[in-house]
Design an enzyme around this catalytic site. Structure first.
Site, PDB file in Angstrom:
ATOM      1  CB  SER A  80      13.180  15.139   2.937  1.00  0.00           C
ATOM      2  OG  SER A  80      13.873  16.196   2.298  1.00  0.00           O
ATOM      3  CG  LEU A 122      -1.877   1.179   1.381  1.00  0.00           C
ATOM      4  CD1 LEU A 122      -3.176   0.728   2.040  1.00  0.00           C
ATOM      5  CD2 LEU A 122      -1.253   2.324   2.192  1.00  0.00           C
ATOM      6  CB  ILE A 123       2.107   3.445  -2.430  1.00  0.00           C
ATOM      7  CG1 ILE A 123       2.915   2.164  -2.681  1.00  0.00           C
ATOM      8  CG2 ILE A 123       2.997   4.684  -2.544  1.00  0.00           C
ATOM      9  CD1 ILE A 123       3.590   2.086  -4.050  1.00  0.00           C
ATOM     10  CB  SER A 152      -2.620  12.499  -6.695  1.00  0.00           C
ATOM     11  OG  SER A 152      -1.768  13.459  -6.111  1.00  0.00           O
ATOM     12  CB  SER A 153       1.415  14.195  -8.523  1.00  0.00           C
ATOM     13  OG  SER A 153       1.587  14.643  -7.194  1.00  0.00           O
ATOM     14  N   GLY A 164      -0.368   8.773  -1.110  1.00  0.00           N
ATOM     15  CA  GLY A 164      -0.038   9.977  -1.879  1.00  0.00           C
ATOM     16  C   GLY A 164       0.395   9.683  -3.300  1.00  0.00           C
ATOM     17  CE1 TYR A 191       8.562  18.268   3.478  1.00  0.00           C
ATOM     18  CE2 TYR A 191      10.874  18.836   3.158  1.00  0.00           C
ATOM     19  CZ  TYR A 191       9.796  18.024   2.879  1.00  0.00           C
ATOM     20  OH  TYR A 191       9.939  16.952   2.023  1.00  0.00           O
ATOM     21  N   GLY A 233       5.141   9.208  -5.451  1.00  0.00           N
ATOM     22  CA  GLY A 233       4.152   8.175  -5.089  1.00  0.00           C
ATOM     23  C   GLY A 233       3.567   7.523  -6.322  1.00  0.00           C
TER      24      GLY A 233
HETATM   25  P1  NAP Z   1       3.984  15.736  -4.828  1.00  0.00           P
HETATM   26  O1  NAP Z   1       4.012  15.500  -6.286  1.00  0.00           O
HETATM   27  O2  NAP Z   1       3.462  17.036  -4.299  1.00  0.00           O
HETATM   28  O3  NAP Z   1       3.219  14.528  -4.138  1.00  0.00           O
HETATM   29  C1  NAP Z   1       2.788  14.554  -2.802  1.00  0.00           C
HETATM   30  C2  NAP Z   1       1.650  13.578  -2.650  1.00  0.00           C
HETATM   31  O4  NAP Z   1       1.224  13.583  -1.272  1.00  0.00           O
HETATM   32  C3  NAP Z   1       0.432  13.965  -3.493  1.00  0.00           C
HETATM   33  O5  NAP Z   1      -0.123  12.787  -4.037  1.00  0.00           O
HETATM   34  C4  NAP Z   1      -0.520  14.570  -2.476  1.00  0.00           C
HETATM   35  O6  NAP Z   1      -1.879  14.446  -2.798  1.00  0.00           O
HETATM   36  C5  NAP Z   1      -0.184  13.677  -1.282  1.00  0.00           C
HETATM   37  N1  NAP Z   1      -0.751  14.177  -0.051  1.00  0.00           N
HETATM   38  C6  NAP Z   1      -0.599  15.389   0.518  1.00  0.00           C
HETATM   39  N2  NAP Z   1      -1.333  15.457   1.653  1.00  0.00           N
HETATM   40  C7  NAP Z   1      -1.958  14.260   1.789  1.00  0.00           C
HETATM   41  C8  NAP Z   1      -2.839  13.702   2.737  1.00  0.00           C
HETATM   42  N3  NAP Z   1      -3.277  14.397   3.799  1.00  0.00           N
HETATM   43  N4  NAP Z   1      -3.253  12.410   2.576  1.00  0.00           N
HETATM   44  C9  NAP Z   1      -2.845  11.693   1.512  1.00  0.00           C
HETATM   45  N5  NAP Z   1      -2.041  12.171   0.555  1.00  0.00           N
HETATM   46  C10 NAP Z   1      -1.600  13.446   0.706  1.00  0.00           C
HETATM   47  O7  NAP Z   1       5.468  15.640  -4.232  1.00  0.00           O
HETATM   48  P2  NAP Z   1       6.558  14.467  -4.250  1.00  0.00           P
HETATM   49  O8  NAP Z   1       7.847  15.102  -4.538  1.00  0.00           O
HETATM   50  O9  NAP Z   1       6.117  13.316  -5.070  1.00  0.00           O
HETATM   51  O10 NAP Z   1       6.544  14.071  -2.700  1.00  0.00           O
HETATM   52  C11 NAP Z   1       6.515  12.724  -2.260  1.00  0.00           C
HETATM   53  C12 NAP Z   1       7.298  12.622  -0.964  1.00  0.00           C
HETATM   54  O11 NAP Z   1       8.669  12.946  -1.226  1.00  0.00           O
HETATM   55  C13 NAP Z   1       6.841  13.576   0.139  1.00  0.00           C
HETATM   56  O12 NAP Z   1       6.856  12.896   1.383  1.00  0.00           O
HETATM   57  C14 NAP Z   1       7.901  14.683   0.112  1.00  0.00           C
HETATM   58  O13 NAP Z   1       8.014  15.320   1.353  1.00  0.00           O
HETATM   59  C15 NAP Z   1       9.130  13.877  -0.255  1.00  0.00           C
HETATM   60  N6  NAP Z   1      10.225  14.653  -0.834  1.00  0.00           N
HETATM   61  C16 NAP Z   1      10.056  15.368  -1.990  1.00  0.00           C
HETATM   62  C17 NAP Z   1      11.136  16.092  -2.498  1.00  0.00           C
HETATM   63  C18 NAP Z   1      11.019  16.889  -3.770  1.00  0.00           C
HETATM   64  O14 NAP Z   1      11.975  17.629  -4.093  1.00  0.00           O
HETATM   65  N7  NAP Z   1       9.961  16.780  -4.543  1.00  0.00           N
HETATM   66  C19 NAP Z   1      12.377  16.072  -1.835  1.00  0.00           C
HETATM   67  C20 NAP Z   1      12.501  15.354  -0.655  1.00  0.00           C
HETATM   68  C21 NAP Z   1      11.421  14.635  -0.178  1.00  0.00           C
HETATM   69  P3  NAP Z   1      -2.766  15.664  -3.407  1.00  0.00           P
HETATM   70  O15 NAP Z   1      -2.576  15.573  -4.874  1.00  0.00           O
HETATM   71  O16 NAP Z   1      -4.148  15.342  -2.954  1.00  0.00           O
HETATM   72  O17 NAP Z   1      -2.236  16.933  -2.810  1.00  0.00           O
END
Ligand code: NAP
Length: 279
Positions: free
Chosen positions: A138, A7-8, A12-13, A10, A151, A16
């Protein structure tokens, strides 16, 4: 392998979504969860393009009833849960004087308590399967970064929680890992909803520091961003390696960056020590 269930959160984008497709491609029955299933179009398209099937379900990590319903549903339908990937998270940009305490609580709610909600509900089932609990943190869970205090505090909290839990869970047959991405070209920065020029204009005594950060470190971060698919390979590694490390960085950049602070970059020294305490 085809009977194993992951199970994964988040999906949507971003990471994840890419991790869900990669897990399904490698043979896992993949439960891809979203807080709003009406936002599943990109996920469905990515799965179709890759020729894989996903089991798409609703799960908001901040809502305990939603978490329980999703996990109970998986157990009712599949009878098992072999791995959870806590991926859902949200960025936040701000510093002490221009954040309210409620802003910071909200950041903790999604990035820390959300992880706890899912992990707590999943753990009995992971104990039953001898499964894996994987959490995307992160590099900001290791190295504190200016204007990302809230954060980074939330990601530090997750890292501390999981590092402490890992030897206990290991004793009961559950592997715990954290995956530490550096910058990933996802919706992450767009979802923070920032207009940097406006932020700098409104930053008062912090304007120069913020401007320097944005034109220096943030620009460097952006130029070293990975694709979500590349970062998802590290999630897959934590999911499939015989004995995954406690800490898994998603790129050489992330390994070097966390290595500026950590002597124990993969977490094996701390785990070697603390597992001995509960053996
Ligand atoms: P992202 O594209 O913004 O994806 C974040 C996901 O989390 C989206 O599917 C969002 O859903 C979901 N989400 C937010 N709040 C939620 C909730 N209450 N319940 C369920 N889902 C929720 O960003 P990403 O980069 O793929 O991030 C994935 C992970 O990587 C996160 O934990 C982030 O902190 C970590 N990370 C990212 C980076 C980076 O540079 N991008 C760097 C280090 C770590 P919605 O579409 O509904 O908002």
């Amino acid at each position: 392998m085809s009977s194993k269930v992951v199970l994964i959160t988040g999906t949507s984008s971003g990471l994840g979504l890419a991790a869900a497709v990669a897990a399904a491609q490698s043979g896992w029955h993949t439960v891809a969860t979203l807080r709003d299933t009406s936002r599943a179009d990109s996920l469905r398209k990515a799965a179709a393009d890759a020729g894989v099937e996903l089991d798409i379900r609703q799960l908001d990590v901040t809502d305990e009833a939603s978490v329980a319903a999703a996990i109970d549903g998986v157990i009712a339908d599949h009878g098992r849960l072999d791995a959870v990937v806590n991926n859902a998270g949200a960025g936040h940009f701000g510093t002490l004087e221009n954040d309210t305490v409620d802003d910071v609580r909200q950041v903790m709610e999604v990035n820390f308590f959300g992880v706890l909600n899912v992990s707590k509900a999943a753990l009995p089932h992971l104990r039953a399967s001898g499964g894996r609990l994987i959490t995307v943190t992160s590099v900001g869970g290791v190295v504190g970064q200016p204007f990302s205090e809230a954060y980074c505090a939330a990601k530090f909290a997750v890292e501390g929680y999981m590092e402490s839990l890992a030897p206990v869970a290991d004793k009961l047959g559950v592997s715990v890992s954290v995956v530490e991405p550096g910058p990933v070209a996802s919706e992450f920065f767009g979802n923070i909803g920032l207009d940097m020029e406006t932020e700098i204009a409104a930053a008062g005594p912090y304007a120069e520091a913020l401007n320097n950060l944005v034109s220096g470190f943030v620009a460097e971060l952006m130029s070293s961003a990975q694709t979500p698919a590349a970062a998802a390979q590290s999630v897959l590694k934590a999911l499939t390696a015989d004995r995954p490390a406690f800490r898994v960085q998603t790129s050489d950049w992330a390994r070097d960056f966390t290595g500026t602070k950590l002597a124990d970059v993969d977490g094996s020294a701390v785990q070697g020590l603390t597992r001995g305490w509960v053996a």
